[in-house]
Scaffold this motif. Structure first.
Motif, PDB file in Angstrom:
ATOM      1  N   ARG A  56       0.814  -1.217   0.000  1.00 16.29           N
ATOM      2  CA  ARG A  56       0.000   0.000   0.000  1.00 16.29           C
ATOM      3  C   ARG A  56       0.849   1.269   0.000  1.00 16.29           C
ATOM      4  N   ALA A  57       2.158   1.124   0.195  1.00 16.04           N
ATOM      5  CA  ALA A  57       3.076   2.260   0.163  1.00 16.04           C
ATOM      6  C   ALA A  57       4.481   1.721  -0.014  1.00 16.04           C
ATOM      7  N   LEU A  58       5.364   2.585  -0.527  1.00 17.10           N
ATOM      8  CA  LEU A  58       6.765   2.200  -0.727  1.00 17.10           C
ATOM      9  C   LEU A  58       7.661   3.277  -0.123  1.00 17.10           C
ATOM     10  N   VAL A  59       8.645   2.844   0.671  1.00 20.02           N
ATOM     11  CA  VAL A  59       9.619   3.759   1.267  1.00 20.02           C
ATOM     12  C   VAL A  59      10.980   3.460   0.649  1.00 20.02           C
ATOM     13  N   LEU A  60      11.584   4.478   0.043  1.00 17.60           N
ATOM     14  CA  LEU A  60      12.896   4.349  -0.605  1.00 17.60           C
ATOM     15  C   LEU A  60      13.935   5.045   0.255  1.00 17.60           C
ATOM     16  N   SER A  61      15.005   4.327   0.598  1.00 23.81           N
ATOM     17  CA  SER A  61      16.047   4.877   1.463  1.00 23.81           C
ATOM     18  C   SER A  61      17.418   4.435   0.960  1.00 23.81           C
ATOM     19  N   GLY A  62      18.455   4.832   1.676  1.00 24.03           N
ATOM     20  CA  GLY A  62      19.815   4.460   1.297  1.00 24.03           C
ATOM     21  C   GLY A  62      20.581   3.914   2.487  1.00 24.03           C
ATOM     22  N   ALA A  63      21.441   2.930   2.247  1.00 18.84           N
ATOM     23  CA  ALA A  63      22.253   2.336   3.308  1.00 18.84           C
ATOM     24  C   ALA A  63      23.480   3.190   3.586  1.00 18.84           C
ATOM     25  N   GLY A  64      23.982   3.106   4.805  1.00 19.73           N
ATOM     26  CA  GLY A  64      25.226   3.790   5.132  1.00 19.73           C
ATOM     27  C   GLY A  64      25.040   5.270   5.377  1.00 19.73           C
ATOM     28  N   ALA A  65      26.076   6.035   5.028  1.00 20.83           N
ATOM     29  CA  ALA A  65      26.110   7.459   5.377  1.00 20.83           C
ATOM     30  C   ALA A  65      25.252   8.337   4.478  1.00 20.83           C
ATOM     31  N   ASP A  66      24.902   7.848   3.282  1.00 22.00           N
ATOM     32  CA  ASP A  66      24.249   8.701   2.285  1.00 22.00           C
ATOM     33  C   ASP A  66      22.992   8.057   1.720  1.00 22.00           C
ATOM     34  N   PHE A  67      22.073   8.901   1.280  1.00 21.51           N
ATOM     35  CA  PHE A  67      20.950   8.388   0.483  1.00 21.51           C
ATOM     36  C   PHE A  67      21.456   7.960  -0.882  1.00 21.51           C
ATOM     37  N   CYS A  68      22.051   8.890  -1.625  1.00 23.76           N
ATOM     38  CA  CYS A  68      22.584   8.556  -2.953  1.00 23.76           C
ATOM     39  C   CYS A  68      23.507   9.675  -3.418  1.00 23.76           C
ATOM     40  N   ALA A  69      24.732   9.287  -3.766  1.00 26.55           N
ATOM     41  CA  ALA A  69      25.744  10.261  -4.207  1.00 26.55           C
ATOM     42  C   ALA A  69      25.700  10.520  -5.704  1.00 26.55           C
ATOM     43  N   GLY A  70      24.631  10.086  -6.384  1.00 28.88           N
ATOM     44  CA  GLY A  70      24.480  10.396  -7.801  1.00 28.88           C
ATOM     45  C   GLY A  70      24.699   9.197  -8.700  1.00 28.88           C
TER      46      GLY A  70
END
Length: 255
Positions: A56-70
């Motif tokens: 019913r919902a989606l949560v997008l995240s990043g592992a470690g120190a950053d969400f996404c460096a590009g």
């Protein structure tokens, strides 16, 4: 950390579903969760499955120190070295567009959980989610010009301008200036900023608890209405032209 399911086929994502919430974590912390071809393939697979699942919902995240460096710039350049025609690089860039489009058109609400660095293509990925929350310590930047690229990944320029306004987005791109989560909130690039320790509570209490009580069909139709409104305002998509321009520009930098 989002635990991976035992049967998960993914190498660069951690995927877990609980209480109708699909949690997808970019999982390449040593690279700052840089978006490469393999990760985009996995995202396309997850989002395709989510579109027909019972989540019913989606949560997008990043592992470690950053969400996404590009985006993984070295992979883009290496692709042109091995295939000077540019077809493989175009195909990779098109995957970025398809991932962003899949996030925008997914039948369920998508939430970007942002922390650490949110840079370039990582920011484009985030703004294609419906709801975006940042830790107050998150750091944003659009540095494409300063790494000899044009800001064309994923066809995201239109979305950034739509949210932040042409003049302010242009300034940030031309100067490559880092900016805070508070300023990202001023630009509507995120809707909420919370202390790092409170981000997950805010996602659960302020958003997920309410979203899970909404009729799924009404949520889906509402998302479709908003997507149609955005597209009518943007006019014809320039995503394929953006990819062609970026491919040609990467080729030029190899000379």
């Amino acid at each position: 950390m989002i635990p991976n399911t035992p049967s998960s086929p993914y190498q660069l994502l951690r995927v877990h579903q609980d209480d109708k919430v699909l949690r997808v974590e970019l999982h390449s912390p040593d690279t700052g969760n840089a978006l490469n071809d393999a990760m985009l393939d996995e995202l396309l697979d997850v989002l395709g499955s989510a579109a027909v699942s019972d989540c019913r919902a989606l949560v997008l995240s990043g592992a470690g120190a950053d969400f996404c460096a590009g985006a993984d710039r070295s992979e883009l350049r290496d692709g042109l070295v091995h295939d000077p025609s540019g077809s493989s690089t175009m195909a990779s860039l098109d995957k970025g567009r398809r991932v962003c489009e899949a996030l925008e058109t997914l039948p369920v609400p998508t939430i970007a959980r942002l922390h650490g660095r949110v840079i370039g293509a990582g920011l484009v990925l985030a703004v294609n989610c419906d709801l975006r929350i940042a830790a107050d310590t998150a750091e944003f930047r659009m540095p494409e010009l300063y790494v000899r690229l044009v800001p064309a990944w994923g066809g995201g320029l239109a979305r950034l301008i739509e949210l932040g306004g042409e003049s302010r987005i242009l300034e940030l791109m031309l100067t490559g200036t880092k900016f805070t989560a508070a300023y990202a909130r001023q630009l509507d690039l995120v809707q909420r900023v919370e202390a790092a320790a409170d981000v997950d509570r805010a996602i659960s209490d302020l958003w997920l608890r309410r979203l899970l009580h909404c009729p799924p069909e009404a949520v889906h139709l509402t998302k479709r209405l908003f997507a149609q409104h955005r597209r009518s305002g943007r006019g014809a998509s320039t995503a394929l032209l953006d990819a062609a321009i970026l491919t040609g520009q990467i080729r030029t930098t190899l000379g």
